[in-house]
Design a protein around this motif. Structure first.
Motif, PDB file in Angstrom:
ATOM      1  N   ASN A   1      77.862   5.956  21.691  1.00 18.96           N
ATOM      2  CA  ASN A   1      78.947   6.339  22.594  1.00 18.96           C
ATOM      3  C   ASN A   1      79.996   7.113  21.806  1.00 18.96           C
ATOM      4  OD1 ASN A   1      77.556   4.748  24.358  1.00 18.96           O
ATOM      5  ND2 ASN A   1      79.260   3.401  24.878  1.00 18.96           N
ATOM      6  N   VAL A   2      80.532   8.165  22.409  1.00 17.30           N
ATOM      7  CA  VAL A   2      81.568   8.973  21.767  1.00 17.30           C
ATOM      8  C   VAL A   2      82.886   8.755  22.503  1.00 17.30           C
ATOM      9  CG1 VAL A   2      82.288  11.276  21.067  1.00 17.30           C
ATOM     10  CG2 VAL A   2      79.844  10.703  21.123  1.00 17.30           C
ATOM     11  N   TYR A   3      83.906   8.312  21.762  1.00 12.64           N
ATOM     12  CA  TYR A   3      85.218   8.059  22.338  1.00 12.64           C
ATOM     13  C   TYR A   3      86.269   8.926  21.661  1.00 12.64           C
ATOM     14  CZ  TYR A   3      83.104   3.802  24.276  1.00 12.64           C
ATOM     15  OH  TYR A   3      82.293   2.916  24.952  1.00 12.64           O
ATOM     16  N   ASP A   4      87.317   9.272  22.410  1.00 10.86           N
ATOM     17  CA  ASP A   4      88.472   9.880  21.763  1.00 10.86           C
ATOM     18  C   ASP A   4      89.357   8.744  21.246  1.00 10.86           C
ATOM     19  OD1 ASP A   4      89.931   8.910  23.932  1.00 10.86           O
ATOM     20  OD2 ASP A   4      90.218  10.872  24.855  1.00 10.86           O
ATOM     21  N   LEU A   5      90.490   9.071  20.686  1.00 11.16           N
ATOM     22  CA  LEU A   5      91.332   8.042  20.074  1.00 11.16           C
ATOM     23  C   LEU A   5      92.087   7.205  21.096  1.00 11.16           C
ATOM     24  CD1 LEU A   5      92.685   9.705  16.822  1.00 11.16           C
ATOM     25  CD2 LEU A   5      90.508   8.556  17.272  1.00 11.16           C
ATOM     26  N   ASP A   6      92.025   7.597  22.367  1.00  9.60           N
ATOM     27  CA  ASP A   6      92.542   6.762  23.447  1.00  9.60           C
ATOM     28  C   ASP A   6      91.441   5.881  24.040  1.00  9.60           C
ATOM     29  OD1 ASP A   6      95.195   7.744  23.330  1.00  9.60           O
ATOM     30  OD2 ASP A   6      94.593   9.534  24.445  1.00  9.60           O
ATOM     31  N   TRP A   7      90.311   5.880  23.402  1.00 10.08           N
ATOM     32  CA  TRP A   7      89.128   5.103  23.801  1.00 10.08           C
ATOM     33  C   TRP A   7      88.607   5.535  25.180  1.00 10.08           C
ATOM     34  CZ3 TRP A   7      86.581   2.989  20.075  1.00 10.08           C
ATOM     35  CH2 TRP A   7      85.504   2.150  20.343  1.00 10.08           C
ATOM     36  N   LYS A   8      88.643   6.834  25.404  1.00  9.50           N
ATOM     37  CA  LYS A   8      88.060   7.397  26.617  1.00  9.50           C
ATOM     38  C   LYS A   8      86.678   7.931  26.287  1.00  9.50           C
ATOM     39  CE  LYS A   8      88.757  10.925  30.187  1.00  9.50           C
ATOM     40  NZ  LYS A   8      89.640  12.042  30.653  1.00  9.50           N
ATOM     41  N   LEU A   9      85.679   7.457  27.016  1.00  5.87           N
ATOM     42  CA  LEU A   9      84.301   7.886  26.778  1.00  5.87           C
ATOM     43  C   LEU A   9      84.162   9.376  27.069  1.00  5.87           C
ATOM     44  CD1 LEU A   9      81.419   6.850  26.040  1.00  5.87           C
ATOM     45  CD2 LEU A   9      81.017   6.577  28.498  1.00  5.87           C
ATOM     46  N   GLN A  10      83.575  10.105  26.119  1.00  7.93           N
ATOM     47  CA  GLN A  10      83.441  11.550  26.255  1.00  7.93           C
ATOM     48  C   GLN A  10      82.162  11.918  27.008  1.00  7.93           C
ATOM     49  OE1 GLN A  10      86.185  13.653  24.764  1.00  7.93           O
ATOM     50  NE2 GLN A  10      86.756  11.548  25.272  1.00  7.93           N
ATOM     51  N   ASN A  11      82.158  13.130  27.572  1.00  8.47           N
ATOM     52  CA  ASN A  11      80.997  13.582  28.348  1.00  8.47           C
ATOM     53  C   ASN A  11      80.060  14.439  27.515  1.00  8.47           C
ATOM     54  OD1 ASN A  11      82.491  15.887  28.053  1.00  8.47           O
ATOM     55  ND2 ASN A  11      82.664  16.354  30.245  1.00  8.47           N
ATOM     56  N   TRP A  12      80.195  14.393  26.186  1.00  6.45           N
ATOM     57  CA  TRP A  12      79.264  15.103  25.306  1.00  6.45           C
ATOM     58  C   TRP A  12      78.615  14.106  24.348  1.00  6.45           C
ATOM     59  CZ3 TRP A  12      80.445  14.857  20.080  1.00  6.45           C
ATOM     60  CH2 TRP A  12      81.786  14.582  19.753  1.00  6.45           C
ATOM     61  N   HIS A  13      77.503  14.494  23.794  1.00  4.74           N
ATOM     62  CA  HIS A  13      76.739  13.570  22.962  1.00  4.74           C
ATOM     63  C   HIS A  13      75.761  14.355  22.104  1.00  4.74           C
ATOM     64  CE1 HIS A  13      73.096  14.121  25.460  1.00  4.74           C
ATOM     65  NE2 HIS A  13      73.993  14.357  26.402  1.00  4.74           N
ATOM     66  N   GLN A  14      75.136  13.657  21.157  1.00  2.44           N
ATOM     67  CA  GLN A  14      74.017  14.228  20.423  1.00  2.44           C
ATOM     68  C   GLN A  14      72.756  13.921  21.218  1.00  2.44           C
ATOM     69  OE1 GLN A  14      75.263  12.458  16.516  1.00  2.44           O
ATOM     70  NE2 GLN A  14      74.591  14.445  15.737  1.00  2.44           N
ATOM     71  N   PHE A  15      71.938  14.923  21.406  1.00  4.57           N
ATOM     72  CA  PHE A  15      70.904  14.876  22.437  1.00  4.57           C
ATOM     73  C   PHE A  15      69.918  13.730  22.293  1.00  4.57           C
ATOM     74  CE2 PHE A  15      66.669  16.189  20.872  1.00  4.57           C
ATOM     75  CZ  PHE A  15      66.972  16.433  19.548  1.00  4.57           C
ATOM     76  N   ASN A  16      69.672  13.257  21.071  1.00 10.91           N
ATOM     77  CA  ASN A  16      68.642  12.240  20.897  1.00 10.91           C
ATOM     78  C   ASN A  16      69.186  10.811  20.947  1.00 10.91           C
ATOM     79  OD1 ASN A  16      69.969  12.984  18.549  1.00 10.91           O
ATOM     80  ND2 ASN A  16      68.322  12.363  17.205  1.00 10.91           N
ATOM     81  N   TYR A  17      70.462  10.645  21.288  1.00 10.73           N
ATOM     82  CA  TYR A  17      71.016   9.310  21.463  1.00 10.73           C
ATOM     83  C   TYR A  17      71.550   9.167  22.891  1.00 10.73           C
ATOM     84  CZ  TYR A  17      71.132   9.430  16.345  1.00 10.73           C
ATOM     85  OH  TYR A  17      70.804   9.553  15.027  1.00 10.73           O
ATOM     86  N   GLY A  18      71.122   8.139  23.566  1.00  4.84           N
ATOM     87  CA  GLY A  18      71.699   7.850  24.860  1.00  4.84           C
ATOM     88  C   GLY A  18      72.926   6.975  24.705  1.00  4.84           C
TER      89      GLY A  18
END
Length: 309
Positions: free
Chosen positions: A217-234
């Motif tokens: 999971n990718v979060y910003d520093l406000d702990w908001k889940l981002q809508n981008w990712h590395q393709f091979n990780y769900g």
């Protein structure tokens, strides 16, 4: 059949791999700068689906290729070295954040497993993908121990930097280290990876299930889940709870990253206890696609380096 046999016989597996590796290392050592760039561009194209333009590097993944070959900062070698970085961390934030060290060796043959604790982690300081997690040493057979030693010696000699042109790895003096096994309430330690630019953390990548069902999971520093990712990780099915001492981790990452244009600083956080993991300057070698590509470009814009060749 052969693959099944090798999975059961680590000694044979890594003896064969070591023999094959020597030929690869000899070939890579003969490459000049332009041949190395071409080799890296070929690898990039296989992963990203388009040809790298060395004269027009704009995304995070593209700039990573420049950094791998042209950034000669010796501190990258020091901080990538999983043994020597302990001195850097101790000086910057204090040794309390280090995972306790059990021992070091220059050759796996010298490891006396009888003297190791029942639970520990073995790895080299100069490679990746070589971690051996021992949760019950007393159940290991002599065959398994010989296999582990063969594996560690293989990684000591493999010159990992040649794999994907991460050349600073090849300047590390190889060593085997053993660290204390850190107990976690989860199946695997949750890994908090802070992506930092110009000494400032921007995002936290949280890895879970690294050894059985890897999610990120990718979060910003406000702990908001981002809508981008590395393709091979769900992403995980359920949200990951923000650690209560998250701001403390951010501050520690900021201190460790303060000297660098870009670095990823990793921590573990177990019941509020923060442990330093590693510092990575060439995250996934720039070969794991970031999707959508707009996010790759956004990260590239944060990386303020001159990539003129």
């Amino acid at each position: 059949m052969i693959r099944s046999l090798l999975s059961k016989n680590l000694v044979l597996k890594y003896k064969i791999k070591k023999f094959q590796r020597k030929s690869f290392i000899r070939k890579m050592k003969k490459k000049n700068l332009y041949e190395l760039m071409e080799y890296d561009a070929d690898l990039f194209e296989k992963r990203h689906g388009y040809r790298l333009d060395w004269n027009n590097l704009s995304t995070y993944s593209e700039k990573m290729q420049w950094a791998k070959i042209f950034d000669k900062d010796p501190r990258k070698v020091l901080c990538t070295d999983k043994f020597e970085v302990r001195k850097w961390v101790s000086k910057k934030i204090g040794e309390d954040y280090l995972i306790p060290l059990i021992g070091t060796w220059d050759n796996a043959k010298n490891i006396d497993f009888n003297l190791l604790p029942n639970k520990c982690v073995l790895k080299t300081n100069c490679s990746s993908g070589d971690v051996i997690i021992i949760k019950n040493k007393n159940k290991l057979t002599n065959k398994e121990i010989r296999g582990y030693k063969e594996k560690l010696n293989y990684y000591l000699e493999m010159k990992f930097g040649f794999n994907t042109c991460e050349m600073h790895y090849n300047k590390i003096k190889p060593k085997i280290i053993a660290e204390r096994f850190i107990e976690s309430p989860h199946d695997d330690l949750q890994d908090y990876k802070f992506l930092c630019f110009d000494g400032k953390p921007y995002f936290c990548w949280v890895d879970v299930g690294r050894y059985h069902d890897h999610k990120r999971n990718v979060y910003d520093l406000d702990w908001k889940l981002q809508n981008w990712h590395q393709f091979n990780y769900g992403t995980t099915d359920k949200p990951i709870k923000k650690p209560e001492n998250f701001e403390k981790m951010v501050k520690l990452a900021e201190i460790l990253a303060s000297d660098f244009k870009h670095v990823r600083v990793d921590f573990y956080n177990v019941d509020g206890k923060i442990y330093f993991g590693e510092m990575t300057f060439t995250n996934s070698s720039g070969f794991e696609r970031i999707e959508p590509q707009e996010a790759d470009l956004m990260l590239g814009n944060l990386w303020n380096i001159d990539t003129n060749i």
